[in-house]
Motif scaffolding. Structure first.
Motif, PDB file in Angstrom:
ATOM      1  N   CYS A 154     109.410  28.046  59.973  1.00 25.82           N
ATOM      2  CA  CYS A 154     108.092  27.773  60.144  1.00 25.82           C
ATOM      3  C   CYS A 154     107.494  27.908  58.695  1.00 25.82           C
ATOM      4  O   CYS A 154     106.587  27.349  58.447  1.00 25.82           O
ATOM      5  CB  CYS A 154     107.415  29.051  60.999  1.00 25.82           C
ATOM      6  N   GLU A 155     108.077  28.854  57.897  1.00 25.32           N
ATOM      7  CA  GLU A 155     107.562  28.925  56.532  1.00 25.32           C
ATOM      8  C   GLU A 155     107.792  27.653  55.880  1.00 25.32           C
ATOM      9  O   GLU A 155     106.827  27.201  55.076  1.00 25.32           O
ATOM     10  CB  GLU A 155     108.174  29.987  55.748  1.00 25.32           C
ATOM     11  N   LYS A 156     108.957  27.030  56.023  1.00 24.50           N
ATOM     12  CA  LYS A 156     109.196  25.762  55.322  1.00 24.50           C
ATOM     13  C   LYS A 156     108.273  24.673  55.770  1.00 24.50           C
ATOM     14  O   LYS A 156     107.975  23.778  55.010  1.00 24.50           O
ATOM     15  CB  LYS A 156     110.624  25.538  55.096  1.00 24.50           C
ATOM     16  N   LEU A 197     125.147  18.877  56.924  1.00 30.93           N
ATOM     17  CA  LEU A 197     124.508  20.325  57.245  1.00 30.93           C
ATOM     18  C   LEU A 197     125.216  21.298  56.769  1.00 30.93           C
ATOM     19  O   LEU A 197     126.335  21.768  57.276  1.00 30.93           O
ATOM     20  CB  LEU A 197     123.981  20.349  58.683  1.00 30.93           C
ATOM     21  N   ASP A 198     124.710  22.132  55.732  1.00 29.77           N
ATOM     22  CA  ASP A 198     125.381  23.141  55.169  1.00 29.77           C
ATOM     23  C   ASP A 198     124.547  24.361  54.569  1.00 29.77           C
ATOM     24  O   ASP A 198     124.995  25.403  54.223  1.00 29.77           O
ATOM     25  CB  ASP A 198     126.140  22.707  54.223  1.00 29.77           C
ATOM     26  N   ARG A 199     123.321  24.072  54.874  1.00 27.48           N
ATOM     27  CA  ARG A 199     122.367  25.112  54.079  1.00 27.48           C
ATOM     28  C   ARG A 199     121.098  25.094  55.260  1.00 27.48           C
ATOM     29  O   ARG A 199     120.791  24.378  56.071  1.00 27.48           O
ATOM     30  CB  ARG A 199     121.667  24.617  53.127  1.00 27.48           C
ATOM     31  N   PRO A 200     120.624  26.504  55.310  1.00 29.08           N
ATOM     32  CA  PRO A 200     119.331  26.442  56.297  1.00 29.08           C
ATOM     33  C   PRO A 200     118.238  25.547  56.112  1.00 29.08           C
ATOM     34  O   PRO A 200     117.785  25.060  57.008  1.00 29.08           O
ATOM     35  CB  PRO A 200     119.009  27.854  55.944  1.00 29.08           C
ATOM     36  N   ILE A 201     117.919  25.096  54.888  1.00 25.96           N
ATOM     37  CA  ILE A 201     116.837  24.009  54.927  1.00 25.96           C
ATOM     38  C   ILE A 201     117.142  22.979  55.643  1.00 25.96           C
ATOM     39  O   ILE A 201     116.345  22.050  55.876  1.00 25.96           O
ATOM     40  CB  ILE A 201     116.723  24.033  53.276  1.00 25.96           C
ATOM     41  N   ASP A 202     118.595  22.261  55.512  1.00 23.44           N
ATOM     42  CA  ASP A 202     118.964  21.282  56.360  1.00 23.44           C
ATOM     43  C   ASP A 202     118.617  21.399  57.830  1.00 23.44           C
ATOM     44  O   ASP A 202     118.155  20.384  58.389  1.00 23.44           O
ATOM     45  CB  ASP A 202     120.568  20.968  56.072  1.00 23.44           C
ATOM     46  N   GLU A 206     129.292  27.575  59.750  1.00 20.94           N
ATOM     47  CA  GLU A 206     128.335  28.246  60.511  1.00 20.94           C
ATOM     48  C   GLU A 206     127.130  28.269  59.401  1.00 20.94           C
ATOM     49  O   GLU A 206     127.425  28.467  58.382  1.00 20.94           O
ATOM     50  CB  GLU A 206     128.703  29.435  61.147  1.00 20.94           C
ATOM     51  N   VAL A 207     125.913  28.204  59.939  1.00 19.53           N
ATOM     52  CA  VAL A 207     124.756  28.494  59.176  1.00 19.53           C
ATOM     53  C   VAL A 207     123.759  29.321  59.911  1.00 19.53           C
ATOM     54  O   VAL A 207     123.498  29.053  61.085  1.00 19.53           O
ATOM     55  CB  VAL A 207     124.078  26.943  58.836  1.00 19.53           C
ATOM     56  N   VAL A 208     123.379  30.281  59.269  1.00 21.15           N
ATOM     57  CA  VAL A 208     122.441  31.307  59.754  1.00 21.15           C
ATOM     58  C   VAL A 208     120.929  30.694  59.407  1.00 21.15           C
ATOM     59  O   VAL A 208     120.618  30.706  58.394  1.00 21.15           O
ATOM     60  CB  VAL A 208     122.600  32.527  59.501  1.00 21.15           C
ATOM     61  N   VAL A 209     120.110  30.784  60.310  1.00 23.67           N
ATOM     62  CA  VAL A 209     118.655  30.349  60.003  1.00 23.67           C
ATOM     63  C   VAL A 209     117.583  31.227  60.911  1.00 23.67           C
ATOM     64  O   VAL A 209     118.027  31.516  62.214  1.00 23.67           O
ATOM     65  CB  VAL A 209     118.404  28.742  60.310  1.00 23.67           C
ATOM     66  N   THR A 210     116.600  31.634  60.304  1.00 26.31           N
ATOM     67  CA  THR A 210     115.631  32.140  61.413  1.00 26.31           C
ATOM     68  C   THR A 210     114.335  31.624  61.867  1.00 26.31           C
ATOM     69  O   THR A 210     114.043  30.368  61.075  1.00 26.31           O
ATOM     70  CB  THR A 210     115.184  33.409  60.693  1.00 26.31           C
TER      71      THR A 210
END
Length: 833
Positions: free
Chosen positions: A434-436, A481-486, A425-429
């Motif tokens: 939008c910031e990235k 896929l293992d990070r929010p940036i992904d 599981e990966v948590v992303v907001t």
């Protein structure tokens, strides 16, 4: 990878044009290298013909004269001369009538062939662009009803296909399959994805156990083979695959073989999971064992080549011998043949590093190894095997017809090992995405992008800012896929990169110093180029035979690559001189007047049983063979010494104080008695070689004349200290200098540089802090009358200067006298009168 459009439509209802699909694949992050069309292109005046009669050509032994009914709308019965052996009366064929243009811009017209009028041509598969068969004309099937004469060939023959040749990036092994790419296109076009229907979930209740076909499965290397399954299918009938299956494989460039092998290839291209079928009767001892190969074992693979195996090559073996190279290719003697009635269907997961290592060692690659090296999804492997069982039962039934006959799965089903339950599981907001990205995307669009890619939202929570925070369950096939940036990239891919708003590019500067090795390389290059050297760049890898002329056999073995790509690049280079000699030979052979060459780069040196990766600078100076009225003074040993000393100084090494050792007979690459070495990598962290290159070596390379050279190598750790000791600007004095000369009689064997440094040290002590000794330089050496045979006279010039005043003769003379008193006391030197 080749992707069939007709095949994709099994999973998604694509109605888009070829251009739209190609654009979608590109925007999803994959490159479409080509779009190919298969099948019969639209052809005019190419129709179904019915051969009524066939007679021998009166003037040619291998030609036949046929009467062909092409339908009333095309002129009824026509006479056509044909050279094919299978133009028999009663056959339905494809006839190209005058005015037709076949693939390859082959125009058909009425003509006379050996005196006989021919009003058209009967076509083979190759002439229609449907295959490579030139041996006979294409005979149309009479099932379920023979096509009517005169019917357009395009209406009778199967429709063609569109094939996309797609370059899949290594981080997306899930897209090495039709199902994987269909999943991506479903997300792009916002269409539902229809997975294959798998009905087999295990042997039927009451199915017999056939341990006489497969009694046991043993995995000796669970780390390299974490999952292995085997299904036994009895009573199959091996034969040609159905037309639809052959068409699918042919469209993507695979040659149909038989229904069993074709099914394994089909599932490979559908799921991305390699499979292999063994003939159960050819498994000795009715047992399979996954183990390392024994040294010297032989296996003839399906490509017909006998291969000698060695540990740690992973193999699938029976009780007596290897049957297959695991994950790469099966053996020739254990495969499915026309006599096969019982098969063992293998489905496995292998460690990607093991497959990659074996593939390189054997020089053997396949569609299976290509996927294993990049990674297969272990959580869909069993499903892929079950899908293959469904297709085998449907296409290889005992009665020989699809879906019928005695083919059946018998027990037991073997499954060894398995993967732990997948949970990531990966948590992303919303705000993080939008910031990235640098611009806003509505939360609803982000959520839709996640759902379309099957990134299941397990929890959605409000945040203090505008959008929510999502907890996403990552499917097992998306191990990248293992990070929010992904997830930021996933949203943008589906949302559309073409929707990124225009904006000003901001490129912040990075304030960081270069690495010491980079600084050394740059300084060395600038120095050598400034001294009229031409800079070169050569490969880091060299051949083993070449290294034998420069280093010992022990050192060459240490520098050998385990799995070289090509034979002439099998070893790491121990020196830059080898590449420079190659460059010199190339230029001389082409008549290019190049005399001075240099290079900087990495070398790999073995010293005292240890390997060092070093920064290195090297140069060579060839004999000037050009015809000119005024030639440069030829290079000699001292030319190379001064250049190497300058390179050493850039690395913080005082080369003048280092002892030189003349090259002996054991110094490979250098001429005995005319070259020298200095330094020790193991003890001092640097090493240098300079002087005349071995004359026999230079001649063997086809190089004309003598070649001088030099090389300086240093471990990067030593460069760090040199980088910190940077020279800084000091303001110069505006006052004049005062000069004094001094001639000393010293032993003849004493180096002049040693005396100069002693004199400089004594002069600075005598001057103290009152003024500076700017230079001490040698300007004359004398041997002869007035001196002993073991003596020589060295004349030095000393330059004094003060920063704040003009020096007086009194204070300079006083310092000069103190200098002489201190230097002559106890040194054994004397002033020359």
């Amino acid at each position: 990878m080749k992707i069939s459009l007709n095949w994709l439509k099994d999973y998604i209802a694509l109605e888009a044009s070829t251009e739209e699909i190609s654009r979608a694949i590109t925007f999803l992050g994959f490159e479409v290298e080509a779009v190919l069309q298969t099948g019969l292109p639209p052809l005019e005046n190419v129709v179904v013909g019915h051969i009524l009669t066939r007679e021998k050509h009166p003037n040619a032994d291998k030609l036949s004269v046929c009467t062909v009914d092409v339908g009333p709308e095309h002129g009824g019965v026509r006479t056509i001369v044909c050279g094919a052996p299978n133009c028999n009366a009663g056959s339905r064929v494809v006839a190209a009538l005058p005015g037709a243009v076949l693939p390859g811009d082959f125009k058909i017209k009425s003509s006379k062939i050996r005196g006989q009028v021919s009003d058209g041509m009967l076509c083979s598969s190759a002439e229609l662009g449907l295959g490579e068969d030139h041996d006979g004309i294409l005979i149309l099937s009479g099932e379920p009803a023979p096509p009517a004469p005169g019917a357009p060939a395009n209406a009778v023959l199967p429709a063609g296909d569109t094939v996309f040749d797609v370059e899949i990036t290594p981080n997306r092994p899930d897209c090495q399959s039709h199902l994987g790419l269909a999943r991506e296109l479903a997300a792009w076009f916002k269409l539902p994805l229809n997975y294959p229907q798998v009905t087999f979930r295990g042997p039927a209740e009451g199915a017999p156990e056939r341990r006489d076909l497969l009694a046991s499965v043993q995995v000796d290397t669970p780390v390299e083979c974490p999952l292995y399954s085997a299904h036994v299918i009895s009573g199959v009938k091996v034969g040609p695959s159905p037309d639809w299956l052959q068409a699918r494989l042919s469209a993507v460039g695979l040659r149909p073989i038989n229904n069993i092998v074709d099914v394994t290839n089909y599932v490979l291209l559908e799921y991305g999971q390699p499979l292999h079928a063994f003939d159960a009767a050819r498994i000795a001892g009715q047992q399979l064992r996954i183990r390392h190969a024994h040294a010297g074992e032989l296996l003839t693979t399906l490509d017909g080549k006998a291969r000698e195996l060695e540990p740690p090559t992973l193999v699938i073996a029976d009780a007596e011998k290897p049957l297959a190279v695991a994950g790469i290719m099966g053996g020739e003697t254990s495969g499915v043949s026309a006599e096969t009635t019982d098969i063992v269907l293998e489905c496995a997961v292998f460690k990607r590093q093991s497959i990659r290592r074996t593939s390189r060692r054997l020089g053997l690659s396949s569609d299976s190894s290509y996927r294993y090296e990049r990674g297969v999804d272990p959580h869909t492997s069993i499903e892929a095997a079950q899908r293959a069982v469904d297709l085998i039962l449907a296409t290889a039934g005992g009665a020989g017809q699809e879906g019928q006959g005695g083919g059946a799965v018998v027990g037991p089903v073997y499954q060894i090992g398995g993967e732990a339950p997948w949970q990531r599981e990966v948590v992303v907001t919303h705000d993080y995405i939008c910031e990235k990205l640098g611009f806003d995307i509505p939360s609803a669009d982000m959520r839709a992008a996640f759902e379309s890619l099957e990134l299941r939202i397990t929890r959605e929570e409000p945040t203090e800012s505008r959008g929510p925070a999502w907890t996403l369950a990552i499917p097992s096939w998306r191990q990248d896929l293992d990070r929010p940036i992904d997830l930021v990239e996933e949203v943008l891919r589906v949302y559309g990169t073409e929707k990124i708003p225009a904006g000003r590019v901001v490129s912040p500067g990075l304030l960081a110093e270069d690495a010491p090795a980079v600084v050394f390389n740059r300084r060395a290059t600038e120095f050598l180029v400034g001294h009229d050297f031409q800079e070169c760049a050569n490969y880091t890898l060299r051949s083993g035979k070449e290294l034998s002329t420069w280093v010992s056999q022990t050192a060459a073995a240490e520098l050998a690559l385990a799995n070289p790509f090509v034979a002439d690049q099998s070893h790491l280079r121990p020196t830059l001189i080898l590449g420079l000699l190659d460059t010199l030979h190339l230029n001389q052979s082409r008549g290019t007047a190049v005399q001075r060459l240099c290079e900087v780069g990495r070398v790999f040196v073995e010293s005292n049983g240890q390997n060092y990766e070093c920064a290195s600078a090297a140069f060579i100076i060839a004999e000037d063979g050009a015809r000119r009225w005024l030639k440069r003074e030829p290079a000699d040993f001292y030319t190379t010494k001064s250049l190497v000393a300058a390179l050493a100084e850039m690395a913080g090494i005082d080369f003048a104080r280092q002892p030189l050792q003349l090259a002996a007979g054991g110094e490979l690459g250098w001429q005995e008695g005319h070259a020298a070495t200095a330094g020790d990598l193991g003890k001092q962290g640097w090493a240098a070689q300079l002087g005349l290159l071995d004359l026999a070596l230079v001649k063997s390379l086809g190089i004309e004349g003598q070649v001088y050279g030099g090389s300086f190598s240093i471990v990067p750790e030593k460069l760090a200290a040199a980088a910190q000791a940077r020279r800084r600007f000091a303001p110069f004095s505006l006052y004049p200098t005062t000069q004094r000369d001094l001639a000393l009689v010293v032993p003849a064997e004493l180096p002049a540089e040693t005396v100069r440094k002693q004199l400089q040290k004594a002069a600075r002590a005598a001057a103290g802090t009152r003024f500076a000794v700017e230079a001490v330089s040698l300007f004359d050496v004398y041997r002869g009358p007035g001196l002993g045979e073991a003596e020589k006279s060295l004349a030095f010039s000393l330059v004094f200067r003060a920063e704040d005043r003009t020096l007086t003769d009194e204070e300079v003379n006083a310092a000069f006298q103190r200098l002489q008193d201190e230097l002559l006391q106890g040194s054994g030197y004397r002033l020359r009168s």
